[in-house]
Design a protein around this motif. Structure first.
Motif, short mmCIF file in Angstrom:
data_model
loop_
_atom_site.label_atom_id
_atom_site.label_comp_id
_atom_site.label_asym_id
_atom_site.label_seq_id
_atom_site.Cartn_x
_atom_site.Cartn_y
_atom_site.Cartn_z
N THR A 123 39.67 62.27 2.80
CA THR A 123 38.80 62.10 4.00
C THR A 123 39.89 62.89 4.98
N ALA A 124 39.46 63.57 6.10
CA ALA A 124 40.39 64.17 7.01
C ALA A 124 41.12 63.02 7.18
N ASP A 125 42.55 63.52 8.03
CA ASP A 125 43.40 62.96 8.08
C ASP A 125 43.33 63.11 10.18
N PRO A 126 42.93 62.53 10.57
CA PRO A 126 42.87 61.89 12.38
C PRO A 126 43.48 62.69 12.96
N VAL A 127 44.89 62.01 12.05
CA VAL A 127 46.14 62.63 12.72
C VAL A 127 46.85 63.76 12.87
N ASN A 128 46.53 64.40 11.56
CA ASN A 128 47.04 65.35 11.18
C ASN A 128 46.05 66.70 10.55
N THR A 129 45.93 67.16 11.46
CA THR A 129 44.47 68.15 11.06
C THR A 129 45.05 68.84 10.52
N GLY A 130 43.75 69.20 9.36
CA GLY A 130 44.35 69.80 7.82
C GLY A 130 44.39 69.47 7.34
N TYR A 131 44.88 68.31 7.43
CA TYR A 131 45.49 67.32 5.64
C TYR A 131 44.51 66.09 5.75
N SER A 132 44.63 65.20 4.50
CA SER A 132 43.91 64.21 3.93
C SER A 132 44.34 62.89 3.39
N ILE A 133 43.61 62.19 3.57
CA ILE A 133 44.50 60.99 3.59
C ILE A 133 43.53 60.21 2.62
N ALA A 134 43.00 59.48 1.99
CA ALA A 134 42.64 58.61 1.02
C ALA A 134 42.24 57.57 1.11
N ALA A 135 41.30 57.49 2.69
CA ALA A 135 41.03 56.48 3.66
C ALA A 135 39.22 56.42 2.18
N GLY A 136 38.14 57.73 1.89
CA GLY A 136 36.89 57.79 2.07
C GLY A 136 36.90 56.99 0.36
N LYS A 137 35.84 56.26 1.09
CA LYS A 137 34.17 55.45 -0.28
C LYS A 137 32.68 55.58 -0.23
N VAL A 138 32.79 55.91 -2.05
CA VAL A 138 31.26 55.75 -2.23
C VAL A 138 30.78 55.09 -3.08
N ARG A 139 29.25 54.37 -2.74
CA ARG A 139 28.82 53.88 -3.13
C ARG A 139 27.55 53.94 -3.45
N SER A 140 27.49 53.26 -5.32
CA SER A 140 26.05 53.82 -5.63
C SER A 140 25.68 51.95 -6.54
N ARG A 141 24.84 52.41 -6.26
CA ARG A 141 23.60 51.28 -6.68
C ARG A 141 22.29 51.14 -6.67
N GLY A 142 21.88 50.85 -7.86
CA GLY A 142 21.37 50.78 -8.51
C GLY A 142 20.27 49.66 -9.94
N VAL A 143 18.93 50.86 -10.34
CA VAL A 143 18.41 50.29 -11.88
C VAL A 143 18.46 50.76 -11.90
N GLU A 144 18.36 50.71 -13.57
CA GLU A 144 18.04 51.83 -14.84
C GLU A 144 16.86 51.08 -15.49
N LEU A 145 16.15 51.04 -16.69
CA LEU A 145 15.48 51.21 -17.44
C LEU A 145 14.79 51.91 -18.75
N ASP A 146 15.31 51.43 -19.75
CA ASP A 146 15.38 52.82 -21.28
C ASP A 146 14.30 51.90 -21.88
N VAL A 147 13.62 53.02 -22.49
CA VAL A 147 13.84 51.96 -24.07
C VAL A 147 13.18 53.13 -25.48
N ALA A 148 13.52 53.04 -26.29
CA ALA A 148 13.11 53.77 -27.48
C ALA A 148 12.68 53.36 -28.44
N GLY A 149 11.60 53.89 -28.87
CA GLY A 149 11.53 53.54 -30.61
C GLY A 149 10.59 53.54 -31.67
N GLN A 150 9.87 53.40 -32.01
CA GLN A 150 8.64 52.99 -32.93
C GLN A 150 7.52 51.73 -32.79
N ILE A 151 7.02 52.21 -31.87
CA ILE A 151 5.97 50.91 -31.10
C ILE A 151 4.80 50.72 -31.99
#
Length: 762
Positions: free
Chosen positions: A594-622
């Motif tokens: 993410t952007a470095d707030p002190v040094n314009t044009g540089y980055s710092i490793a301070a970003g964070k992304v979160r993924s939350r969810g629910v998944e359902l799968d079914v397969a076969g011969q009913i």
């Protein structure tokens, strides 16, 4: 005197030969000949083959080796893993690897796909895919679908077994192998856009004792596209030989070759510009321009003048030695060499003048040469300590990737060789191809090199108590290294490529310090009954997304790291004919730049992304007649930490390409399952919700629903099995956008398409 052949309490599989005299029946038998180890080894060696044969026409698979690198059933694996069998691919006439995963929850096509890439649980897989458990990088079309036996998707961080990998998970393509029974088939597919696809599959024994087997497959695929001036001509060959001198040892040696001239790869020719905020009609801004699906920014002469061609050779080998029915060692090897001529006529971001509707285009050319080595050694076995059973795995793998790029990727400029044209009323032609050819030759002086090396050691223990409680624990130690460089010759006015290839620089070779990482993985599973299980797990991963970036101080950033908590339940229903699973996950990615707030044009490793969810799968011969495969996904993937401010701010924004809701269902009805003659009917629906197209959520791809259908007939003709099939993709001809490219262009999804097929089996 007579002989008695019997099995007597000497352990499983033991065989005792007893020689008795008619006059001394009470006397002790002669010494026994115990061939139990060999019999057990034979049974173990054939178990997998018998299971695969039984499941060859099924929609449900009970084992996925990618999840644990062992033969642990999916029902006993404390993490989400889904298998798409070849029967599903054949019933849908899936022709490319991107469509092969659409039946699985939590998986989307990647954004701007040129090389195989997927979005899994909200995160891109990068350019990494897997073939028979070995890593590949930057491969367009990992495997032709005619060569596939199944596709395995492991969801969530998988670094413990696979080293550097993005946190969403992995896609593993499992290929068809040589068979003991001779089988030959010839298939011709035809349909919309001039499709003509011929596939040949030959397999069987070479020797009478079936100790040497072979499989040879070939494909030729030609088609145009619904986008004007797009074509493809593909040829592929796969050959493999298996050697089985005994029931304990097996070795396989394979070779694949691909020649792929494909002007449609990546969707670049059909990139629809997005109307920006400066457009004079406000209510049309922030969405793709309302252009027809056959619209293109390419040119009718581009394919003949600058074809996009890829050639790939692959050598594979593996061997397995079974010491007995409990312990075995397996070694796998893969080498890939690729030559690519990447040549596209396309626009770049900010190339559209919204007031005049004129679009500036560029001819992007580069030649890429890649070499990939992937090696794996696994020792797997079972031991017992008191009431606990242990399924152990000890492994080592090594991955080495090198690439060399020659060429240029110039930005759009007002040059006479490539005239601009109006997006609403394009006029094609007028391109000076001879001048562009001279510029291309000169641009090959521009070079860049990349190298990526990863070696890892891992151990895993699947601890089971009375097949009631399963505790999976493992750890891995990785050593990783990356380096890159760029060498570009300075250009001046009057040089052959001026002004398209000017402005380059000559940075030195940049090698990152070796990075070391320990990746743990653990899960607890409880089998409530032999058919139902519940589980909880924790896993970690790390990638190489920050490999060449630097901070303002010049220090190296740590790789992005993923952590996941997951809970779920699984079921094996109707005697194993149907599998079902539900999983809830919380997955985060840290060290995001993410952007470095002190040094314009540089980055710092301070970003964070979160993924939350629910998944359902079914397969076969009913039922005996009805088979299904389906899934549903809810995924809330968003940026939860970032320093960027202003128009580029992404804090609280949703991840691009990830719908909050998505689902699909496919059902097939067979009038005479298992019989040589009968009809089959299939119908399915796929739905995707709104997907943000950019990191800043500046515009979105609308949601859609697509319907597909199929009718098939099989019979015997002069003793040969004949199968005829017709599929209609996008039956209602829904007009929708499939993906986005460069944040400012959208690509249409497939319109109504007819695919016919006739297959003859000998």
């Amino acid at each position: 005197m007579f002989y008695s052949l019997s099995s007597r309490g000497a352990g499983a599989g033991a065989l005792t030969l007893v020689l008795l005299s008619t006059t001394a029946l009470a006397q002790e038998a002669l010494p026994t000949i115990d061939i139990g180890a060999q019999a057990a080894s034979t049974a173990a060696a054939r178990t997998d083959k018998a299971r695969e044969k039984a499941e060859s026409t099924a929609y449900a698979r009970t084992v996925a080796t990618a999840a644990t690198k062992t033969d642990t059933p999916i029902l006993d694996t404390p993490r989400a893993v889904v298998v798409v069998p070849k029967q599903v691919l054949e019933d849908n006439q899936v022709l490319n690897t991107q469509d092969a995963v659409r039946f699985v929850s939590g998986v989307q096509q990647g954004l701007g796909v040129y090389y195989d890439a997927y979005i899994i649980r909200g995160f891109s897989s990068g350019n990494n895919t897997y073939r028979n458990g070995l890593k590949l990088n930057a491969i367009p079309g990992t495997e032709d679908t005619a060569f596939l036996d199944r596709v395995e998707i492991v969801k969530g961080p998988a670094a413990m077994l696979y080293g550097r990998i993005q946190p969403g998970g992995l896609v593993n393509f499992v290929t068809k192998r040589p068979q003991e029974e001779a089988a030959y088939s010839l298939q011709e597919q035809f349909g919309s856009w001039g499709l003509s696809r011929t596939s040949l599959d030959l397999t069987g024994p070479v020797t009478a004792d079936k100790s040497v087997l072979y499989r040879a497959m070939g494909v030729f695929d030609h088609a145009d596209s619904w986008v004007n001036f797009e074509h493809r001509d593909k040829g592929a060959f796969s050959g493999e030989v298996s050697w089985r001198p005994s029931t304990q040892f097996e070795a396989n040696l394979g070779f694949e070759y691909y020649h792929d001239a494909d002007a449609s790869r990546g969707g670049y020719a059909g990139m629809i510009p997005v109307i920006g905020t400066t457009y004079k009609v406000p209510w049309l801004t922030g969405r793709p321009a309302y252009l027809p699906r056959n619209w293109t920014q390419s040119d009718p002469q581009k394919y003949s003048q600058f074809p996009d061609v890829m050639e790939r050779e692959m050598v594979t080998a593996d061997w397995t030695y079974r010491f007995n029915d409990q312990w075995k060692v397996t070694n796998r090897f893969l080498y890939v060499h690729t030559n690519e001529d990447q040549q596209y006529l396309l626009a770049a971001p900010a190339a559209l003048n919204y007031q005049t509707a004129n679009l500036l285009r560029r001819l992007s050319w580069s030649q890429a040469m890649r070499d990939t080595w992937s090696i794996n050694l696994d020792v797997a076995g079972e031991v017992k300590t008191g009431p606990l059973d242990h399924k152990l795995l000890f492994g080592f793998d090594y991955f080495d990737y090198h690439s060399l790029y020659l060429g240029d990727n110039p930005g759009p400029k007002a040059v006479p060789e490539i005239p601009a044209f109006n997006v609403w009323a394009p006029v094609y032609g007028g391109i000076n191809w001879s001048v562009l050819a001279a510029q291309q030759a000169y641009a090959h002086n521009n070079k860049s090199r990349n190298q990526s090396i990863d070696a890892g050691y891992y151990v895993q223990d699947d601890i089971s108590y009375d097949d009631f409680i399963h505790f999976l624990i493992g750890g891995r130690y990785d050593i990783a290294f990356d380096a890159s460089s760029e060498l570009a010759f300075a250009t001046v006015s009057g040089s052959p490529c001026y002004p398209l290839c000017d402005g380059h620089y000559n940075p030195p070779w940049k090698g990152n310090p070796t990075y070391r990482k320990i990746s743990p993985n653990g899960g607890l599973l409880v089998k409530l009954t032999p058919e139902y299980s519940i589980y909880a797990s924790y896993s970690e991963s790390f990638g190489n997304s920050n490999a060449t970036a630097r901070s303002a101080s010049g220090t190296q950033f740590k790789p992005q790291e993923g952590q996941q908590f997951e809970i779920g339940a699984k079921a094996s229903l109707l005697g194993g004919k149907v599998t079902a699973s539900i999983a809830a996950f919380d997955l985060t990615l840290t060290n995001v730049l993410t952007a470095d707030p002190v040094n314009t044009g540089y980055s710092i490793a301070a970003g964070k992304v979160r993924s939350r969810g629910v998944e359902l799968d079914v397969a076969g011969q009913i039922t005996d007649n009805i088979s299904i495969i389906g899934s549903y996904t809810y995924d809330d993937a968003m940026v939860v930490k970032d320093n960027t401010i202003g128009t580029g701010a992404i804090l609280g924004k949703r991840q691009p390409g990830v719908p909050r809701h998505a689902g699909n269902i496919w059902a097939k009805y067979d009038t005479a399952p298992g019989e040589k003659e009968g009809f089959s009917f299939g119908f399915g629906a796929s739905a995707n919700g709104l997907r943000e197209a950019t990191a800043t959520n500046a515009y979105a791809l609308p949601g859609y629903v697509r319907f597909d259908t199929m009718i098939g007939y099989r019979t015997l003709l002069e003793g040969h099995a004949v199968e005829a099939q017709l599929n209609v993709v996008n039956l209602a001809d829904a007009k929708y956008f499939d993906t986005t490219v460069n944040s400012q262009y959208a690509v249409y999804g497939q319109p109504r398409t007819f695919i016919g097929s006739v297959k003859v089996k000998f």
